[in-house]
Design a protein around this motif. Structure first.
Motif, mmCIF file in Angstrom:
data_model
loop_
_atom_site.group_PDB
_atom_site.id
_atom_site.type_symbol
_atom_site.label_atom_id
_atom_site.label_comp_id
_atom_site.label_asym_id
_atom_site.label_seq_id
_atom_site.Cartn_x
_atom_site.Cartn_y
_atom_site.Cartn_z
ATOM 1 N N LEU A 470 -42.704 17.626 29.931
ATOM 2 C CA LEU A 470 -41.883 16.554 29.369
ATOM 3 C C LEU A 470 -42.349 15.185 29.860
ATOM 4 O O LEU A 470 -42.468 14.235 29.078
ATOM 5 C CB LEU A 470 -40.416 16.766 29.733
ATOM 6 C CG LEU A 470 -39.719 17.976 29.109
ATOM 7 C CD1 LEU A 470 -38.311 18.122 29.664
ATOM 8 C CD2 LEU A 470 -39.684 17.865 27.591
ATOM 9 N N VAL A 471 -42.605 15.088 31.167
ATOM 10 C CA VAL A 471 -43.000 13.800 31.747
ATOM 11 C C VAL A 471 -44.344 13.342 31.200
ATOM 12 O O VAL A 471 -44.521 12.156 30.862
ATOM 13 C CB VAL A 471 -43.040 13.896 33.287
ATOM 14 C CG1 VAL A 471 -43.712 12.673 33.893
ATOM 15 C CG2 VAL A 471 -41.631 14.049 33.848
ATOM 16 N N SER A 472 -45.293 14.260 31.086
ATOM 17 C CA SER A 472 -46.623 13.872 30.606
ATOM 18 C C SER A 472 -46.662 13.653 29.097
ATOM 19 O O SER A 472 -47.392 12.786 28.610
ATOM 20 C CB SER A 472 -47.652 14.939 30.997
ATOM 21 O OG SER A 472 -47.357 16.170 30.367
ATOM 22 N N THR A 473 -45.861 14.415 28.350
ATOM 23 C CA THR A 473 -45.918 14.349 26.891
ATOM 24 C C THR A 473 -45.076 13.219 26.315
ATOM 25 O O THR A 473 -45.504 12.515 25.392
ATOM 26 C CB THR A 473 -45.468 15.688 26.276
ATOM 27 O OG1 THR A 473 -46.268 16.745 26.808
ATOM 28 C CG2 THR A 473 -45.603 15.661 24.749
ATOM 29 N N PHE A 474 -43.875 13.029 26.847
ATOM 30 C CA PHE A 474 -42.928 12.081 26.253
ATOM 31 C C PHE A 474 -42.703 10.816 27.076
ATOM 32 O O PHE A 474 -42.190 9.826 26.556
ATOM 33 C CB PHE A 474 -41.576 12.776 26.016
ATOM 34 C CG PHE A 474 -41.657 13.953 25.097
ATOM 35 C CD1 PHE A 474 -41.828 13.775 23.727
ATOM 36 C CD2 PHE A 474 -41.582 15.241 25.587
ATOM 37 C CE1 PHE A 474 -41.903 14.867 22.873
ATOM 38 C CE2 PHE A 474 -41.653 16.340 24.745
ATOM 39 C CZ PHE A 474 -41.816 16.153 23.379
ATOM 40 N N PHE A 475 -43.059 10.831 28.363
ATOM 41 C CA PHE A 475 -42.720 9.702 29.224
ATOM 42 C C PHE A 475 -43.933 9.112 29.941
ATOM 43 O O PHE A 475 -43.793 8.512 31.007
ATOM 44 C CB PHE A 475 -41.646 10.119 30.238
ATOM 45 C CG PHE A 475 -40.378 10.623 29.606
ATOM 46 C CD1 PHE A 475 -39.569 9.779 28.857
ATOM 47 C CD2 PHE A 475 -40.016 11.957 29.723
ATOM 48 C CE1 PHE A 475 -38.407 10.239 28.265
ATOM 49 C CE2 PHE A 475 -38.853 12.428 29.136
ATOM 50 C CZ PHE A 475 -38.049 11.574 28.394
ATOM 51 N N ASP A 476 -45.116 9.300 29.373
ATOM 52 C CA ASP A 476 -46.318 8.635 29.857
ATOM 53 C C ASP A 476 -46.544 8.867 31.356
ATOM 54 O O ASP A 476 -46.918 7.959 32.093
ATOM 55 C CB ASP A 476 -46.246 7.134 29.558
ATOM 56 C CG ASP A 476 -47.591 6.447 29.736
ATOM 57 O OD1 ASP A 476 -48.625 7.117 29.537
ATOM 58 O OD2 ASP A 476 -47.592 5.243 30.080
#
Length: 509
Positions: A470-476
């Protein structure tokens, strides 16, 4: 025949071991991400390295609970042999862990250390259910919360205290600082001494006495002797469900591989879904072939027939511990990157921020210790489930507030967000167990307390598998968003807690 009410100091002695246990856990929670980063781990890979800890608990706790229910030593009793063995192993692991020189060794030591801590910790929950009447159990678990708070506070402060006295807080690239090393040494010694105190200063009821208590106590759990035909039918059901679950896990794994998604997701598809399917298939095969009188089948079937209150609390625990795990693995990187604007592990800013995270963790634990004995009072005035709801909502807002901090003053970062988190932590460590223990049979107290750990471990595994994605895919790759997700999750847990069918007993002195 009823269990005698214990004095304050008797409850103190039986809970004192948690002081050392939580010192071990707190050193792990506050410093392992720092150790991993020091040894070269990337921020997005930290969750997968943490998988060892919850996965170990998933395996170890129900097994230890199952066997401790069936253990009786003339001198050490039922639970205390496990306290002692776990303490010896965990203390040794705490001495070895900070001397890791490569990343794979540190990850392996986390696995061993967490397994050892779990061997000691799991029977402590059942210990309260064994020794205290229902009217004192909230106090018993509150006492554990108190020691957990104190132990975690001291352990979280250790690197800072040692730094103050001149122990080096920085080191060459790839080398763990002396302040962290010596903190682990102190924690290892404290772990053993505190657990030994409880082993020597506490007593347990004999199996014969426990049987009488179980017959006298009212419980929502009722076990009925099942015929062979039932096991054969249940085995067929387990086989079908197991095959379906395994296929879902394998298909999901293929999708992850085909689309080259983050490898962390394999923890969910292979580590949880596929493994769960395999367990059901083995259970089904054994029962279908009339081989059901063994510990494996008993554990799987008892999980199938959990008491109603335990099923309701499972969802509360899931969202509570998902939130906590996001905090433990992402606070260091969130604070250093979002507030201190650095990812350089050798810089003064990074290590200042990492130390400040230690202060934050210390503060929420001391707050938990301070409010631990207020929770039973609030529960007596309202109810246990409302008390838990209020505490979790405060914790969720506290965690989310870190997003809005731009200036890291002592109050705004080290105290203000941690007030709510500390109140939530105190409640998480006591109120669900108090609600649960009254619904469990004495003969399966250890096992079901171990199974209850599934709803602590599974959300941690889910968090480890999806948070990085989630952090890498949606929150840069901005870890602060993991804390926002965690805050929302904790508030949701609080709302769900209001649905628990808890039979509150009046708390007495």
């Amino acid at each position: 025949m009823e269990k005698r009410k214990l004095s304050f100091w008797q409850i103190w002695n039986m809970s004192f071991g948690f002081l050392g246990i939580q010192m071990g856990f707190a050193l792990q929670n506050a410093n392992v991400s720092r150790i991993f980063q020091t040894l070269g781990a990337e921020v997005e890979d930290i969750p997968i390295l943490w998988v060892a800890a919850p996965l170990t608990g998933l395996i170890v706790q129900p097994i230890i609970g199952y066997f401790s229910d069936r253990t009786w030593h003339p001198k050490l009793g039922r639970r205390r042999p496990y306290f002692l063995v776990g303490a010896i192993l965990a203390s040794l692991a705490l001495f070895i862990m900070p001397n890791s020189s490569v990343l794979w060794f540190a990850a392996g030591m986390l696995w061993i250390m967490d397994a050892s801590i779990n061997v000691s910790m799991e029977p402590f929950r059942a210990f309260v259910g064994d020794n205290l009447p229902d009217s004192q159990r909230t106090k018993g678990f509150a006492m554990q919360s108190f020691f957990i708070g104190i132990g975690a506070y001291v352990a979280s402060k250790l690197p800072l205290v040692l730094t103050y006295f001149g122990v080096a807080n920085t080191a060459a690239e790839g080398v763990i600082p002396d302040s962290v090393k010596y903190s682990f040494y102190i924690g290892g010694a404290a772990f053993f001494i505190a657990v030994l105190w409880t082993v020597l200063r506490s007593k347990e009821y004999s199996p014969e006495e426990m049987k009488v208590f179980e017959e006298a106590e009212e419980s929502s759990y009722e076990e009925i002797e099942k015929p062979e035909s039932w096991f054969i039918s249940n085995g067929k059901s387990h086989l079908i469900k197991g095959v379906i679950t395994l296929l879902i896990g394998l298909l999901s794994t293929y999708v992850i591989n085909y689309y080259a998604l983050k490898k962390d997701l394999y923890v969910l598809t292979l580590g949880l879904i596929s493994l769960g399917g395999i367990i059901l298939i083995i259970s089904g095969y054994l029962q279908k072939n009339k081989n059901y009188r063994n510990g494996f089948v008993t554990i799987v079937n008892d999980f199938q027939f959990m008491p109603k209150v335990m099923k309701q609390l499972a969802w509360v625990q899931f969202f509570s511990w998902f939130s906590l795990f996001s905090m433990w693995i992402y606070t260091t990187s969130a604070v250093t990157e979002h507030i201190y604007k650095t990812t350089d592990t050798t810089s003064e800013a990074f290590n200042t921020g990492a130390n400040q995270v230690g202060e934050m963790f210390a503060n929420y634990n001391i707050i938990a210790a301070a409010v631990a004995f207020l929770l039973p009072l609030l529960a007596k005035k309202t109810s246990r489930k409302f008390t838990h709801f209020l505490a979790l909502v405060l914790g969720g807002f506290g965690l989310m507030s870190l997003y809005f901090i731009s200036e890291p003053t002592t109050f705004t970062i080290e105290w203000l967000p941690m007030i709510g988190v500390g109140i939530a932590w105190a409640s998480i460590l006591s109120v669900p167990y108090a609600m649960l223990s009254g619904s469990l049979p004495a003969s399966k107290m250890g096992y079901y307390m171990g199974v209850f750990n599934f709803f602590i471990v599974i959300p941690q595994l889910v968090a480890a598998s999806i948070l990085g994605f989630l952090v890498s895919t949606f929150f840069d790759n901005q870890p602060i968003y993991a804390l926002l997700i965690g805050g929302i999750s904790m508030i949701l847990a609080g709302i769900i807690s209001l649905t628990v069918d808890d039979k509150t007993s009046n708390e007495t002195n």
